[in-house]
Motif scaffolding. Sequence first.
Motif, PDB file in Angstrom:
ATOM      1  N   PHE A 168      30.438  49.578  50.395  1.00  0.00           N
ATOM      2  CA  PHE A 168      29.235  50.284  50.054  1.00  0.00           C
ATOM      3  C   PHE A 168      29.340  51.693  50.406  1.00  0.00           C
ATOM      4  O   PHE A 168      28.699  52.657  49.783  1.00  0.00           O
ATOM      5  N   LEU A 169      30.002  52.059  51.368  1.00  0.00           N
ATOM      6  CA  LEU A 169      30.033  53.188  52.167  1.00  0.00           C
ATOM      7  C   LEU A 169      30.845  54.163  51.083  1.00  0.00           C
ATOM      8  O   LEU A 169      30.600  55.407  50.923  1.00  0.00           O
ATOM      9  N   TYR A 170      31.791  53.625  50.565  1.00  0.00           N
ATOM     10  CA  TYR A 170      32.710  54.492  49.518  1.00  0.00           C
ATOM     11  C   TYR A 170      32.077  54.252  48.304  1.00  0.00           C
ATOM     12  O   TYR A 170      32.535  54.996  47.155  1.00  0.00           O
ATOM     13  N   GLY A 171      31.016  53.555  48.005  1.00  0.00           N
ATOM     14  CA  GLY A 171      30.423  53.489  46.688  1.00  0.00           C
ATOM     15  C   GLY A 171      31.297  52.739  45.660  1.00  0.00           C
ATOM     16  O   GLY A 171      31.009  53.194  44.512  1.00  0.00           O
ATOM     17  N   ARG A 172      31.830  51.856  46.229  1.00  0.00           N
ATOM     18  CA  ARG A 172      32.679  50.944  45.361  1.00  0.00           C
ATOM     19  C   ARG A 172      32.179  49.606  45.034  1.00  0.00           C
ATOM     20  O   ARG A 172      31.994  48.743  45.943  1.00  0.00           O
ATOM     21  N   THR A 173      32.061  49.281  43.696  1.00  0.00           N
ATOM     22  CA  THR A 173      31.814  47.915  43.384  1.00  0.00           C
ATOM     23  C   THR A 173      32.932  47.677  42.555  1.00  0.00           C
ATOM     24  O   THR A 173      33.593  48.460  41.914  1.00  0.00           O
ATOM     25  N   ALA A 174      33.075  45.977  42.304  1.00  0.00           N
ATOM     26  CA  ALA A 174      33.839  45.698  41.270  1.00  0.00           C
ATOM     27  C   ALA A 174      33.453  44.517  40.614  1.00  0.00           C
ATOM     28  O   ALA A 174      32.863  43.574  41.485  1.00  0.00           O
ATOM     29  N   LEU A 175      33.777  44.352  39.507  1.00  0.00           N
ATOM     30  CA  LEU A 175      33.478  43.033  38.967  1.00  0.00           C
ATOM     31  C   LEU A 175      34.362  41.913  39.262  1.00  0.00           C
ATOM     32  O   LEU A 175      35.559  42.144  39.877  1.00  0.00           O
ATOM     33  N   LEU A 176      34.192  40.607  39.030  1.00  0.00           N
ATOM     34  CA  LEU A 176      34.906  39.534  39.310  1.00  0.00           C
ATOM     35  C   LEU A 176      36.168  39.526  38.325  1.00  0.00           C
ATOM     36  O   LEU A 176      35.902  39.678  37.331  1.00  0.00           O
ATOM     37  N   ASP A 177      37.289  39.400  38.773  1.00  0.00           N
ATOM     38  CA  ASP A 177      38.319  39.435  37.987  1.00  0.00           C
ATOM     39  C   ASP A 177      39.037  38.069  37.849  1.00  0.00           C
ATOM     40  O   ASP A 177      39.211  37.314  38.779  1.00  0.00           O
ATOM     41  N   THR A 178      38.851  37.796  36.568  1.00  0.00           N
ATOM     42  CA  THR A 178      39.138  36.487  36.118  1.00  0.00           C
ATOM     43  C   THR A 178      40.460  36.526  35.242  1.00  0.00           C
ATOM     44  O   THR A 178      40.726  35.316  34.511  1.00  0.00           O
ATOM     45  N   SER A 179      41.281  37.518  35.454  1.00  0.00           N
ATOM     46  CA  SER A 179      42.492  37.583  34.363  1.00  0.00           C
ATOM     47  C   SER A 179      43.246  36.543  34.984  1.00  0.00           C
ATOM     48  O   SER A 179      44.451  36.447  34.278  1.00  0.00           O
ATOM     49  N   THR A 180      43.355  36.423  36.355  1.00  0.00           N
ATOM     50  CA  THR A 180      44.418  35.368  36.600  1.00  0.00           C
ATOM     51  C   THR A 180      43.794  34.460  37.476  1.00  0.00           C
ATOM     52  O   THR A 180      42.484  34.307  37.802  1.00  0.00           O
ATOM     53  N   GLN A 181      44.626  33.230  37.518  1.00  0.00           N
ATOM     54  CA  GLN A 181      43.932  32.142  38.502  1.00  0.00           C
ATOM     55  C   GLN A 181      43.918  32.302  39.794  1.00  0.00           C
ATOM     56  O   GLN A 181      43.647  31.341  40.601  1.00  0.00           O
ATOM     57  N   GLU A 182      44.485  33.271  40.744  1.00  0.00           N
ATOM     58  CA  GLU A 182      44.890  33.410  41.698  1.00  0.00           C
ATOM     59  C   GLU A 182      43.470  33.497  42.733  1.00  0.00           C
ATOM     60  O   GLU A 182      42.655  33.670  42.245  1.00  0.00           O
ATOM     61  N   THR A 183      43.462  32.712  43.740  1.00  0.00           N
ATOM     62  CA  THR A 183      42.270  32.532  44.721  1.00  0.00           C
ATOM     63  C   THR A 183      42.873  32.724  46.146  1.00  0.00           C
ATOM     64  O   THR A 183      43.957  32.276  46.488  1.00  0.00           O
ATOM     65  N   ALA A 184      42.008  33.163  47.056  1.00  0.00           N
ATOM     66  CA  ALA A 184      42.292  33.348  48.637  1.00  0.00           C
ATOM     67  C   ALA A 184      41.135  32.756  49.058  1.00  0.00           C
ATOM     68  O   ALA A 184      40.097  33.339  49.149  1.00  0.00           O
ATOM     69  N   LYS A 185      41.260  31.569  49.706  1.00  0.00           N
ATOM     70  CA  LYS A 185      40.154  30.789  49.990  1.00  0.00           C
ATOM     71  C   LYS A 185      39.775  31.061  51.619  1.00  0.00           C
ATOM     72  O   LYS A 185      40.648  31.500  52.504  1.00  0.00           O
ATOM     73  N   ILE A 186      38.245  30.880  52.031  1.00  0.00           N
ATOM     74  CA  ILE A 186      37.913  30.830  53.473  1.00  0.00           C
ATOM     75  C   ILE A 186      37.249  29.516  53.430  1.00  0.00           C
ATOM     76  O   ILE A 186      36.250  29.357  52.677  1.00  0.00           O
TER      77      ILE A 186
END
Lengths: 663, 176
Positions: B47-65
Motif C-alpha cells: 500500500f505504502l509503495y502504491g503497488r498492487t499485483a494480480l494473482l499469478d496463475t502462470s505456475t502451480q507454485e503455492t506457499a501455504k499458511i
Amino acid sequence: MLLQSIKLENFRQFKNEQIDFSTDWERNVTIIIGENGTGKTTFAQAFFWCLYGETDFTDKSLLNKLVGTDLLPNQEAVVKVILRLNHGRTDYTITREQVYKKSYKNTLTSNNTVLNVAYRQEDGQLVYLKPLLCEAEVKKILPRELSKYFFFDGERIEKMSKEVQSGRKSSEFAEAVKGLLGLNSIISAINHLNPRSKYGVIGSYEESYDSKSDTNIQRYTKEIADFQVQIDDIQSRLDEIDDEIAKATTRKEDLSEKIKQYAEGERLQTEKEKLIGKLNAAKRSKATATSTLLKDFNSNMPAFFAKSTIKGALEVLSKEDFLGKDIPEMHSKTIEYLLSRGTCICGTHLDEGSVPYNKVKELIEYLPPQSIGVSVGQFVKDSRIRVKDDVDVLTNLQQMCALLSEQDDNILELIDDIKAIESKLGGGDIHSKVKALFQEQQLCDKAIRDLTNEMKNKNEQLGALKTKRERRITERAELSLRDDANKKIEIYKAYAQSIYDDLITIYQKSETVIRIKLQETINEIFKSIYAGSMSLSIDEKYNISVYVDDYDGDVETSTAQSISVIFAFITGIIKLARDNQVSEDNDKSMLTSEPYPLVMDAPLSTFDKRRIKTVCEALPRIAEQVIIFIKDTDGDLAEENLGVKVGCRHRFDKLNEFETKLM
Amino acid sequence: MFDKEYSFRGSHALKVDKLTAQFDENSKAKLFARNIDIYVNAPIVGFLYGRTALLDTSTQETAKIMGDRVIYSKEDLKYNYRLIILLDAKHEPDPVERINKAFRTIGTEVAMVDEALFESYVRGGVDVLYEKLIDGVANPDDYVNRLYDFIEEFDERFNQAISTESILALCEKANA
C-alpha cells in the motif's frame, strides 16, 4: 702407468686417428680441444673400450657410420683401438678390435671384441700374451674398479663427489685407496697367512695335525674349527650390527635435523590453529549477531511498517464522533431476541407496532454492527499499544550492522593472517609430519637399543668362545708336543702366526699413516683449488666430511665445493702414489705403487674462472700425466693457465656428423 | 475473514519461499521467519509503495499458511486491513464510507471488493520486498546490507517525520 699414444680405427667418427700424449716429466699436460660434438667424449671413451671392452654410449655399434654404409654384403670391417702405455718399467701395446659384418639383409652384426696385449722385454723382444692372460694383465695394470678415478668426465666427478660425501661408497674408496697407495702387497701377504681360512698358511697347518698319535688332537682340532666358525659368524653379525647402528644413528640425526627445520613450522602451525580458533569464534559471533538482528527485526517490523498508516488512519477517525452513543456491552442481536420474544427484560409486552416495541427497536441503532463506536475504540486501543511499544528499528539495525561490520573486519584480518602463515608453511599439516618424524625417530632409538643389546650379548658370546678356543689351542699344543710331527707343525704355525701378527701391525700402522697423510694432502690440494676456510677430514672408513675451520660441524657443500672435494681426493691419491714410488724410505719399500695419469673429459665446466686457474695450476703439479679433453671455449683459458706445462696439444675438426679429423 | 488456510500463488509463492529461505549456513538466518510474517506485513508495504499485483496463475507454485496460523494472527491481519481501507482514498474517496467499510461492512459480502484490494496489496508488497531484499543478491552478507538499505529508505520515506507522541495524541483525540 703412463699413456704414450692411442690410435682409433673406424671407432665411431674417427676413421683413422692417433694421438700422442706427452710423457715429458715437466711438460706433462696434453690438451685436446674440440667444439661440441667433435668427439672428445668418444675419444675419452676409447680408452675405456680398449682396456675393458665397454663404453657408456647408448648406440652400442661402434663402427663408423660411413664405413658401415659403404660395406657390401658379406664384407667385414674392423673397429680397432690401440693403446700404448708404460707400466712399471715395461712398454705395453694393448689392442682391442671388433669385427663388423654386413649381411644380405643390409644389417650389421658384430663379433665379440678381441683383446691383445703385447709387451717389450728388456732385451727389446716383443712378447704377445696368450688370450686368456690378457684380461688379467690389464687388471694388473689398472683394475677396472679403479679406472674411474683416472678416466672421468665432469658428470662423473659430480656423481662421485656425492657418493664420497654420502659415505655409501666409502668402503669402495677405502679399497681403492689401499690398492693405489701400495698396501695391496701387505694385504696379499696377510691374506696368504690368514689363520681364518683353511687355505691360508696358518689355516692349512691347522688341518695338518696328525691325529693318529692322539685322538684328542683330532677332537680338539674339530672343536677349534667349530669355535672359529661360530666366532666368525658372531664377528660378521657384529660387523652387520655396527653397520645397522651406524645407519640408524645417521637416520636419527637426519630426522633430528628435519624436526629442527620443522620447529619454526610447528610454531607457525600452532599460531595458525589459534587463529583458526579465533576465526571460528568470530564467525560464530557474527552468526549470533545476524540471527539476533533478524529476530529483532521480525518481532518489531509490524509496528515499524505500519507506523505511518496508523497515524493516517487515526487522523481519519479523529474527524468523526463515535463516542457517547453506544450502549455498552450489548449487541443488536440482544434487541432482536427481545423483540421476537415479545417481552422486555422489565416484563413489558412488546407487541409489534406498539410504543414499547418501537422504543426498544430504536436501540439497535446504538449497538454493533450498526454502531461502530466500540470497534473504533478497540482499534484506537490497539493502535496505542502498537505505537507505545514501538522500538527504534533503524537505530537497532544500525548498531547491529556496525557490530557485524567490525566482525567482518576481524574475520578478514584473521583470514589474511592465516593465509600469510599458510604461504610460509607451504601447505600440509606440520603437526602430523613432525609426529611421523618423531615416531620414526623412536623406531630408530628402539633399533639402536635392540642392536646395542644384541651387540653386548654377541660380545659376551664371542669372549666366551674365544676363551674356549684358546683353551683348546693350548691343550692341543700340549698334546702335539708329545708327537714329533705335530711338534713341527706347532712350531711352523707359531712362526707363521708371528709373521702374520707383525704384518697386521705394519699394515695398521701404514694404513693409519697413509690415511692421515692422505687427509693432509687432500686438504692441501683442496685449499689450493677451493680458496676458503674449509677443511676435509677422512675417518677410519674413508668417509669424507667438509668442515668450515671455525665452525663445529659438518657443512652442506655447494656443487663447486663438492667437485673440488673429489678433485682434491683423486689428485691427493695420485700425489701420494707418486710420492710412494720415488720414496727411498725402507719402510715404504713394501708399499710399491705406480703413478697413474689423469684423463679428464670436460672437467672445468662447473668452475668459475678463478678456480679454473687454481685447478689448472694444481693438476700438473700433482699428477704425473694429465690429459684433458676440453671444449674450445674453456680450452684457451686452460691453455693460458696451464702455460708451460702443456707438452702436446691437439685439435679436433668435425668434417661432418660421421667423421672427425685430427688437425 | 482471516479464518482459514491461505496460499500465496505463482510467482509470489516463489518469492515468499525465497524471502523465508535460510540465506546463511552459519547463522541459519532468514529475512522473514515465517510465511505469515509476510502475509501480515506485505500489504502495508504494498500500500505504502502504491503497488498492487494480480494473482499469478502462470505456475502451480503455492506457499501455504495453515488455517490455525492465520486464525492466530487474525487480529493483526484485520488491523492492517482496516488501516489500508481507512487510508486508500483512491479506492474510496469518501472518508465516511471508508470508515463504514473498515468497521461496518468488513467481513460481509459487500466487502469482497475491499478484500480483493487488500489481497492485491499483499501481492504488490511481496513484489516490493523481493525487489528490495532478494533480487540480485550474490552472497550472504549482502542480505543484511540490503535489509539495512531498505529499512533506512523506508524509514526516511514514511516514518521519519512521525513521532510516537503525535500518534499517542491522536489516540487521545480519537477517544475524546
